[in-house]
Design a protein around this motif. Structure first.
Motif, PDB file in Angstrom:
ATOM      1  N   THR A  43       0.802  -1.230   0.000  1.00 41.48           N
ATOM      2  CA  THR A  43       0.000   0.000   0.000  1.00 41.48           C
ATOM      3  C   THR A  43       0.829   1.272   0.000  1.00 41.48           C
ATOM      4  O   THR A  43       0.706   2.113  -0.884  1.00 41.48           O
ATOM      5  CB  THR A  43      -0.952   0.010   1.211  1.00 41.48           C
ATOM      6  OG1 THR A  43      -1.795  -1.138   1.151  1.00 41.48           O
ATOM      7  CG2 THR A  43      -1.835   1.247   1.198  1.00 41.48           C
ATOM      8  N   PHE A  44       1.656   1.450   1.014  1.00 38.54           N
ATOM      9  CA  PHE A  44       2.342   2.730   1.198  1.00 38.54           C
ATOM     10  C   PHE A  44       3.819   2.660   0.816  1.00 38.54           C
ATOM     11  O   PHE A  44       4.658   3.338   1.402  1.00 38.54           O
ATOM     12  CB  PHE A  44       2.183   3.197   2.644  1.00 38.54           C
ATOM     13  CG  PHE A  44       0.749   3.431   3.037  1.00 38.54           C
ATOM     14  CD1 PHE A  44      -0.019   4.393   2.396  1.00 38.54           C
ATOM     15  CD2 PHE A  44       0.161   2.674   4.029  1.00 38.54           C
ATOM     16  CE1 PHE A  44      -1.345   4.602   2.743  1.00 38.54           C
ATOM     17  CE2 PHE A  44      -1.166   2.879   4.390  1.00 38.54           C
ATOM     18  CZ  PHE A  44      -1.918   3.840   3.752  1.00 38.54           C
ATOM     19  N   THR A  45       4.137   1.850  -0.174  1.00 43.51           N
ATOM     20  CA  THR A  45       5.487   1.781  -0.711  1.00 43.51           C
ATOM     21  C   THR A  45       5.606   2.762  -1.876  1.00 43.51           C
ATOM     22  O   THR A  45       4.593   3.196  -2.435  1.00 43.51           O
ATOM     23  CB  THR A  45       5.788   0.349  -1.190  1.00 43.51           C
ATOM     24  OG1 THR A  45       4.649  -0.161  -1.886  1.00 43.51           O
ATOM     25  CG2 THR A  45       6.094  -0.563  -0.016  1.00 43.51           C
ATOM     26  N   PRO A  46       6.823   3.163  -2.260  1.00 39.28           N
ATOM     27  CA  PRO A  46       6.978   4.126  -3.354  1.00 39.28           C
ATOM     28  C   PRO A  46       6.312   3.686  -4.649  1.00 39.28           C
ATOM     29  O   PRO A  46       5.827   4.511  -5.420  1.00 39.28           O
ATOM     30  CB  PRO A  46       8.495   4.249  -3.509  1.00 39.28           C
ATOM     31  CG  PRO A  46       9.035   3.909  -2.158  1.00 39.28           C
ATOM     32  CD  PRO A  46       8.113   2.859  -1.615  1.00 39.28           C
ATOM     33  N   GLU A  47       6.325   2.371  -4.912  1.00 36.22           N
ATOM     34  CA  GLU A  47       5.620   1.806  -6.062  1.00 36.22           C
ATOM     35  C   GLU A  47       4.601   0.798  -5.558  1.00 36.22           C
ATOM     36  O   GLU A  47       4.846   0.081  -4.578  1.00 36.22           O
ATOM     37  CB  GLU A  47       6.593   1.112  -7.006  1.00 36.22           C
ATOM     38  CG  GLU A  47       7.555   2.047  -7.703  1.00 36.22           C
ATOM     39  CD  GLU A  47       8.500   1.297  -8.610  1.00 36.22           C
ATOM     40  OE1 GLU A  47       8.648   1.688  -9.784  1.00 36.22           O
ATOM     41  OE2 GLU A  47       9.098   0.302  -8.147  1.00 36.22           O
ATOM     42  N   SER A  48       3.441   0.734  -6.228  1.00 36.82           N
ATOM     43  CA  SER A  48       2.437  -0.273  -5.892  1.00 36.82           C
ATOM     44  C   SER A  48       2.872  -1.601  -6.498  1.00 36.82           C
ATOM     45  O   SER A  48       3.048  -1.707  -7.707  1.00 36.82           O
ATOM     46  CB  SER A  48       1.068   0.125  -6.451  1.00 36.82           C
ATOM     47  OG  SER A  48       0.633   1.340  -5.899  1.00 36.82           O
ATOM     48  N   VAL A  49       3.036  -2.591  -5.648  1.00 37.49           N
ATOM     49  CA  VAL A  49       3.545  -3.879  -6.084  1.00 37.49           C
ATOM     50  C   VAL A  49       2.534  -4.971  -5.760  1.00 37.49           C
ATOM     51  O   VAL A  49       1.911  -4.966  -4.702  1.00 37.49           O
ATOM     52  CB  VAL A  49       4.892  -4.185  -5.390  1.00 37.49           C
ATOM     53  CG1 VAL A  49       5.295  -5.636  -5.577  1.00 37.49           C
ATOM     54  CG2 VAL A  49       5.980  -3.265  -5.929  1.00 37.49           C
ATOM     55  N   VAL A  50       2.374  -5.903  -6.689  1.00 35.72           N
ATOM     56  CA  VAL A  50       1.674  -7.153  -6.418  1.00 35.72           C
ATOM     57  C   VAL A  50       2.720  -8.254  -6.488  1.00 35.72           C
ATOM     58  O   VAL A  50       3.431  -8.389  -7.495  1.00 35.72           O
ATOM     59  CB  VAL A  50       0.538  -7.412  -7.425  1.00 35.72           C
ATOM     60  CG1 VAL A  50      -0.147  -8.738  -7.125  1.00 35.72           C
ATOM     61  CG2 VAL A  50      -0.470  -6.279  -7.388  1.00 35.72           C
TER      62      VAL A  50
END
Length: 309
Positions: free
Chosen positions: A202-209
């Motif tokens: 959620t609150f990372t610099p990039e949205s990752v799955v």
């Protein structure tokens, strides 16, 4: 008030996780592709903050409803015929709902206050659908948000604020770290055909799955990056569709993103859905198994229907 709560979460998370980043290992980045838009239809409105949803297989949709403060929440029951009732009352910070057979598991204590103070007042509880009885499965967790079950019966919970890590909870109620390379974790779904746990950040610099290999959960997982700034996306809960693709609710961006974990391609299937929090494909009598049902912090349930083939 709901928007204020969301903004507060984002600002808090920025302060706490400003230096956090998903490790740049095994990342798939592909050019975005175009998806035909899915049709919108409002199924229900007027609820409080809806954090999550799950189908009970009996013709009902269970909704995790929170207050602005996170206390005095509940599990609401919405029938396919539009009938409403309360399934479980008086829950502090209800989070994810996971229905397995005759039991609806859900998390409690999913609040920013617990995360910021490292207060281990969270739990996993079980609603026994045949009787309505509620039992406690695990305790001593901090801000359990997402919830999934591994093939051996252990549970995994996520936490997007503070440490932001995944926690594995065994039958003995012993909690241990899981997939430690991920931070600010939120949505969880176990993809059984591919034997992997799918996770959003959620609150990372990039949205990752990310796809965590069940057979080797300590190795850096395969990751797909969703276009856009992480904080402006605020990837929330997710689900794995019958097609094997992942469908992620982007809370702040107000859209649902389709993610192909094999090719790394992503595309929006719906936008204009502010503060979307969770998505599930219909299940049980009266609910369309081909449609995606989406909750929001604005208290709405929206049905997304794919275009005709």
């Amino acid at each position: 008030m709901t928007i204020f709560r969301t903004a507060s979460r984002a600002l808090t998370a920025m302060a706490v996780t400003a230096t956090a980043a998903v490790l740049p290992v095994n990342i798939a980045v592909a050019e975005p592709v175009s998806c035909a838009p899915w049709a919108h239809h409002t199924v229900a409105a007027g609820y409080g903050i809806l954090e999550n949803l799950g189908f009970d297989g009996r013709g009902n949709l269970l909704l995790a409803q929170q207050s602005v403060t996170g206390s005095a929440g509940s599990l609401q029951r919405l029938g396919a015929d539009g009938s409403t009732s309360v399934a479980v009352d008086d829950i502090d910070g209800p989070g994810s709902i996971l229905v397995i057979g005759d039991i609806a598991y859900f998390t409690a204590g999913n609040s920013a206050a617990s995360a910021l103070t490292d207060r281990a007042d969270g739990s996993i509880r079980a609603l026994h659908l045949d009787t309505g009885a509620v039992t406690t499965v695990a305790t001593g967790l901090t801000m359990p948000n997402g919830l999934a079950q591994l093939p051996n019966g252990d549970f995994v919970v996520s936490r997007d604020i503070g440490a932001g890590t995944l926690t594995r909870v065994g039958a003995d109620n012993i909690a241990t770290p899981y997939a430690p390379s991920l931070s600010s974790t939120n949505g969880l779904a176990f993809d059984r055909p591919r034997n992997r746990l799918v996770v959003s950040t959620t609150f990372t610099p990039e949205s990752v799955v990310a796809a965590v290999d069940y057979a080797d959960s300590d190795s850096p997982p395969r990751q797909v990056v969703i276009p856009g700034a992480g904080l402006l996306n605020a990837a929330d809960d997710l689900t794995v569709g019958p097609d094997g693709k992942v469908y992620v609710a982007l809370n702040v961006a107000g859209r649902i993103e389709q993610v192909d974990m094999e090719t790394g391609q992503t595309c929006p299937i719906a936008d204009g859905l502010p503060l979307s929090s969770s998505a599930r494909f219909g299940s049980g009598p009266g609910w369309d198994p081909n449609a995606l049902y989406v909750t929001s912090f604005l208290g709405t349930v929206t049905r997304l229907t794919p275009p005709a083939p």
